[in-house]
Design a protein around this motif. Structure first.
Motif, short mmCIF file in Angstrom:
data_model
loop_
_atom_site.label_atom_id
_atom_site.label_comp_id
_atom_site.label_asym_id
_atom_site.label_seq_id
_atom_site.Cartn_x
_atom_site.Cartn_y
_atom_site.Cartn_z
N HIS A 47 -4.89 0.14 -2.42
CA HIS A 47 -5.75 0.88 -3.33
C HIS A 47 -4.87 1.40 -4.47
CE1 HIS A 47 -9.27 1.52 -0.43
NE2 HIS A 47 -8.43 0.70 0.16
N GLU A 52 -9.27 -1.91 -4.49
CA GLU A 52 -10.05 -1.17 -5.47
C GLU A 52 -9.10 -0.41 -6.38
OE1 GLU A 52 -12.48 1.41 -3.04
OE2 GLU A 52 -10.98 3.03 -3.10
N VAL A 66 -1.59 5.09 -1.64
CA VAL A 66 -2.18 4.57 -2.86
C VAL A 66 -1.09 4.36 -3.91
CG1 VAL A 66 -2.66 6.80 -3.99
CG2 VAL A 66 -4.16 4.83 -4.40
#
Length: 227
Positions: free
Chosen positions: A92, A40, A60
């Protein structure tokens, strides 16, 4: 189906289904990141916001630019060609750009938000048709003076034609990307922050079979591929 178009300055008033377009290069980059396996992408307005979220979300990765230039401390810039052959499976990302992500962040009244570029145009059109909205608003994020942003206008023109049930020849639309102001920067050897290898990525029509749908999750704008 009715079609509207707005700029970054007016997208906060857009309601219903909103398609935020950034061909060169934010939403081409995002599509290539998803193709590389990214789980995502969280879209933010400022680099400082990205760094703050990274501290709360260990592992991330950060991707984006300010005024076209890579951001110090980010893992990736705004170059889709730099993402080729990467393995981002399960990762992510947080993305910040000067146009594309701002268009999403500012579209606060939208019920459905899609991010788009030419490399996922048909999938975007199919996703819109699945939702069957009465009105679709295109956010032309790069629009400016002296022809700036015509690549985004071209993408909106192409999507609108698809949504009207036509199958247009793609070459005139893609030529506008190459001939656009930023397209010509990508061909300039004096501007290494705009790699020439990005241009084939940005004009690779329907390379991917997914749309990019943005949802609001716990106060964040989270984008995922949707087929």
């Amino acid at each position: 189906m009715e079609f509207k178009r707005v700029t970054l300055e007016a997208c906060s008033e857009a309601t219903g289904t909103v398609v935020v377009i950034d061909v060169l290069r934010a939403f081409t980059c995002a599509a290539f990141a998803f193709s590389a396996g990214a789980e995502e992408i969280v879209l933010v307005q400022e680099a400082a916001e990205a760094f703050a979220l990274q501290r709360k979300m260990p592992g991330v990765l950060l991707m984006g630019e300010v005024d076209g230039f890579p951001i110090e401390g980010f893992d990736y810039g705004n170059s889709p060609s730099a993402l080729l052959n990467l393995d981002l499976a399960g990762h992510h990302l947080i993305q910040r750009t000067s146009c594309g992500t701002l268009g999403v962040v500012r579209s606060t009244r939208a019920d459905i938000i899609l991010a788009s570029s030419f490399c996922c145009a048909k999938a975007t059109a199919n996703c819109i048709l699945d939702h069957a909205p009465n009105t679709v608003t295109f956010v032309i994020t790069g629009l400016g003076e002296n022809g700036m942003g015509d690549e985004d206008v071209a993408c909106a023109d192409y999507l609108e034609t698809l949504l009207q049930g036509h199958q247009p020849a793609p070459e005139p639309f893609l030529r506008r990307v190459i001939e656009s102001v930023i397209g010509q920067l990508l061909l300039s050897p004096s501007r290494p922050e705009f790699p020439a290898d990005d241009l084939p990525c940005c004009t690779d029509l329907d390379r991917f079979d997914f749309a990019m749908l943005v949802r609001r999750v716990n106060g964040l704008l989270v984008m995922k591929p949707a087929q």
